[in-house]
Design a protein around this motif. Structure first.
Motif, mmCIF file in Angstrom:
data_model
loop_
_atom_site.group_PDB
_atom_site.id
_atom_site.type_symbol
_atom_site.label_atom_id
_atom_site.label_comp_id
_atom_site.label_asym_id
_atom_site.label_seq_id
_atom_site.Cartn_x
_atom_site.Cartn_y
_atom_site.Cartn_z
ATOM 1 N N SER A 134 0.817 -1.214 0.000
ATOM 2 C CA SER A 134 0.000 0.000 0.000
ATOM 3 C C SER A 134 0.850 1.262 0.000
ATOM 4 O O SER A 134 0.323 2.351 -0.210
ATOM 5 C CB SER A 134 -0.918 0.019 1.240
ATOM 6 N N GLU A 135 2.143 1.128 0.244
ATOM 7 C CA GLU A 135 3.035 2.293 0.287
ATOM 8 C C GLU A 135 4.416 1.873 -0.187
ATOM 9 O O GLU A 135 4.921 0.812 0.194
ATOM 10 C CB GLU A 135 3.100 2.858 1.705
ATOM 11 N N VAL A 136 5.016 2.694 -1.022
ATOM 12 C CA VAL A 136 6.366 2.447 -1.527
ATOM 13 C C VAL A 136 7.185 3.702 -1.279
ATOM 14 O O VAL A 136 6.777 4.803 -1.670
ATOM 15 C CB VAL A 136 6.363 2.100 -3.032
ATOM 16 N N VAL A 137 8.321 3.557 -0.620
ATOM 17 C CA VAL A 137 9.173 4.700 -0.308
ATOM 18 C C VAL A 137 10.566 4.466 -0.892
ATOM 19 O O VAL A 137 11.119 3.363 -0.782
ATOM 20 C CB VAL A 137 9.251 4.948 1.216
ATOM 21 N N THR A 138 11.106 5.498 -1.522
ATOM 22 C CA THR A 138 12.440 5.449 -2.117
ATOM 23 C C THR A 138 13.312 6.497 -1.448
ATOM 24 O O THR A 138 12.942 7.668 -1.396
ATOM 25 C CB THR A 138 12.391 5.703 -3.635
ATOM 26 N N PHE A 139 14.467 6.078 -0.949
ATOM 27 C CA PHE A 139 15.410 6.982 -0.304
ATOM 28 C C PHE A 139 16.515 7.354 -1.290
ATOM 29 O O PHE A 139 16.877 6.542 -2.155
ATOM 30 C CB PHE A 139 16.013 6.332 0.947
ATOM 31 N N PHE A 140 17.061 8.553 -1.113
ATOM 32 C CA PHE A 140 18.066 9.070 -2.035
ATOM 33 C C PHE A 140 19.343 9.414 -1.285
ATOM 34 O O PHE A 140 19.316 9.846 -0.129
ATOM 35 C CB PHE A 140 17.542 10.326 -2.752
ATOM 36 N N ARG A 141 20.449 9.223 -1.972
ATOM 37 C CA ARG A 141 21.757 9.682 -1.516
ATOM 38 C C ARG A 141 22.483 10.307 -2.702
ATOM 39 O O ARG A 141 22.591 9.684 -3.764
ATOM 40 C CB ARG A 141 22.591 8.533 -0.936
ATOM 41 N N GLN A 142 22.915 11.536 -2.512
ATOM 42 C CA GLN A 142 23.586 12.288 -3.578
ATOM 43 C C GLN A 142 22.693 12.364 -4.814
ATOM 44 O O GLN A 142 23.127 12.126 -5.945
ATOM 45 C CB GLN A 142 24.934 11.661 -3.915
ATOM 46 N N ASN A 143 21.409 12.645 -4.563
ATOM 47 C CA ASN A 143 20.401 12.852 -5.620
ATOM 48 C C ASN A 143 20.172 11.607 -6.478
ATOM 49 O O ASN A 143 19.661 11.707 -7.595
ATOM 50 C CB ASN A 143 20.798 14.025 -6.520
ATOM 51 N N ALA A 144 20.542 10.449 -5.984
ATOM 52 C CA ALA A 144 20.315 9.206 -6.728
ATOM 53 C C ALA A 144 19.611 8.207 -5.822
ATOM 54 O O ALA A 144 19.891 8.147 -4.616
ATOM 55 C CB ALA A 144 21.637 8.626 -7.222
ATOM 56 N N PRO A 145 18.668 7.422 -6.352
ATOM 57 C CA PRO A 145 17.984 6.424 -5.519
ATOM 58 C C PRO A 145 18.984 5.439 -4.922
ATOM 59 O O PRO A 145 19.825 4.885 -5.641
ATOM 60 C CB PRO A 145 17.035 5.737 -6.497
ATOM 61 N N GLU A 188 17.930 3.148 -1.986
ATOM 62 C CA GLU A 188 17.199 1.967 -1.529
ATOM 63 C C GLU A 188 15.705 2.256 -1.557
ATOM 64 O O GLU A 188 15.281 3.412 -1.503
ATOM 65 C CB GLU A 188 17.645 1.548 -0.126
ATOM 66 N N CYS A 189 14.933 1.183 -1.635
ATOM 67 C CA CYS A 189 13.482 1.314 -1.751
ATOM 68 C C CYS A 189 12.824 0.201 -0.942
ATOM 69 O O CYS A 189 13.312 -0.940 -0.930
ATOM 70 C CB CYS A 189 13.066 1.238 -3.220
ATOM 71 N N TYR A 190 11.713 0.550 -0.284
ATOM 72 C CA TYR A 190 10.974 -0.416 0.540
ATOM 73 C C TYR A 190 9.483 -0.304 0.241
ATOM 74 O O TYR A 190 8.989 0.766 -0.136
ATOM 75 C CB TYR A 190 11.224 -0.177 2.028
ATOM 76 N N ALA A 191 8.794 -1.418 0.442
ATOM 77 C CA ALA A 191 7.350 -1.470 0.234
ATOM 78 C C ALA A 191 6.686 -1.980 1.512
ATOM 79 O O ALA A 191 7.188 -2.915 2.142
ATOM 80 C CB ALA A 191 6.992 -2.374 -0.941
ATOM 81 N N LYS A 192 5.571 -1.368 1.881
ATOM 82 C CA LYS A 192 4.812 -1.779 3.069
ATOM 83 C C LYS A 192 3.661 -2.666 2.646
ATOM 84 O O LYS A 192 2.864 -2.291 1.766
ATOM 85 C CB LYS A 192 4.299 -0.555 3.828
ATOM 86 N N LEU A 193 3.571 -3.841 3.241
ATOM 87 C CA LEU A 193 2.527 -4.790 2.876
ATOM 88 C C LEU A 193 1.145 -4.188 3.085
ATOM 89 O O LEU A 193 0.915 -3.442 4.047
ATOM 90 C CB LEU A 193 2.658 -6.072 3.704
ATOM 91 N N TYR A 194 0.245 -4.498 2.173
ATOM 92 C CA TYR A 194 -1.087 -3.906 2.180
ATOM 93 C C TYR A 194 -1.890 -4.415 3.364
ATOM 94 O O TYR A 194 -2.038 -5.617 3.575
ATOM 95 C CB TYR A 194 -1.813 -4.248 0.874
ATOM 96 N N ARG A 195 -2.400 -3.472 4.139
ATOM 97 C CA ARG A 195 -3.314 -3.760 5.242
ATOM 98 C C ARG A 195 -4.408 -2.696 5.224
ATOM 99 O O ARG A 195 -4.119 -1.504 5.073
ATOM 100 C CB ARG A 195 -2.594 -3.740 6.595
#
Length: 266
Positions: A145-156, A158-165
């Motif tokens: 239900s949610e996908v978050v992407t983290f950036f370092r030096q303006n480049a992706p 790591e990315c994580y997804a939260k299981l749908y609830r």
């Protein structure tokens, strides 16, 4: 500010409750629902990302006296420690990219992937009282239900997804300028999509076809097994059948299209 003040510690009888003292003896007063009486979690899991108000960096002389620094959550929902006894607890990051909705992924890693309490590799993995880890194996589908992407030096990075609830969607679906604290502290399950130049999950452009069934199928001659789910990927001609005993998956046809599993009614 020219001076800093801190309120004294509140006594137990001064703590706020769900009941108004004026209404305690009034039988006509509205009753508080049981859900409102439940304890409210204020614990942010490892890897959580929050938006805070700007702060003034204290002078070096003040840091020696006040070894704990705090930052206020945006919207005045509370405070989080930035450091404790001079040891950093949080870090400043670039604003992550978040997506809310319904997303489907398929596990790409051969070893499968563990589910964690927060969007970080440092977050503890979820496991049962028997010591069995909550995980998805290679080829399995999962919904987020949610996908978050983290950036370092303006480049992706790591990315994580939260299981749908359903409860997560009810708490916050991406609408509103300020995210409520309850949606940040509610217990959730996270899986890593990619990180450190590794791809663990592949996002599906089309929702996979999944049907719950209650049939038996044979793996070898005269062997009957129970199947409780049937999944077909968007680009697959093979249908995968989940064994009801939780031992794994089997496919209905081989690479040449020859039938391997024959459905039978119970």
């Amino acid at each position: 500010l020219d001076a800093m003040f801190r309120t004294p510690k509140r006594r137990e009888r001064d703590l706020p409750t769900n009941e108004n003292r004026r209404d305690m003896g009034n039988p006509a007063a509205p009753k508080v629902s049981e859900s409102d009486k439940l304890p409210f979690s204020t614990l942010l899991p490892c890897g959580s990302f929050v938006e805070v108000d700007r702060w003034v960096t204290p002078a070096e002389s003040d840091r020696a006296v006040y070894k704990t620094e705090f930052a206020r959550l945006r919207g005045g929902q509370g405070w989080i420690p930035r450091s404790l006894n001079g040891k950093p607890i949080t870090e400043i990051i670039s604003a992550p990219e978040t997506r809310f909705g319904s997303f489907w992924f398929r596990v790409q890693d051969r070893n499968g992937i563990k589910v964690r309490y927060g969007p970080s590799r440092r977050a503890p993995s979820i496991k049962s009282d028997d010591g069995v880890y909550f995980r998805f194996e290679c080829g399995e589908f999962l919904r987020a239900s949610e996908v978050v992407t983290f950036f370092r030096q303006n480049a992706p990075s790591e990315c994580y997804a939260k299981l749908y609830r359903n409860r997560h969607v009810r708490l916050y679906a991406g609408h509103g300028e300020i995210r409520p604290l309850s949606s940040l502290t509610v217990q959730a399950e996270w899986v890593e999509v990619f990180g450190q130049q590794e791809l663990f999950l592949e996002e599906c452009g089309v929702e996979p076809e999944s049907k719950g069934i209650n049939r038996a199928g044979g793996i070898m001659w005269y062997l009957i097994v129970l199947i409780n789910e049937r999944v077909t990927g968007p680009d697959d001609t093979i249908t995968w059948l989940r064994l009801k005993d939780g031992q794994g998956w089997v496919h209905n046809v081989d690479a040449d299209g020859e039938t391997l599993m024959i459905p039978h009614s119970l």
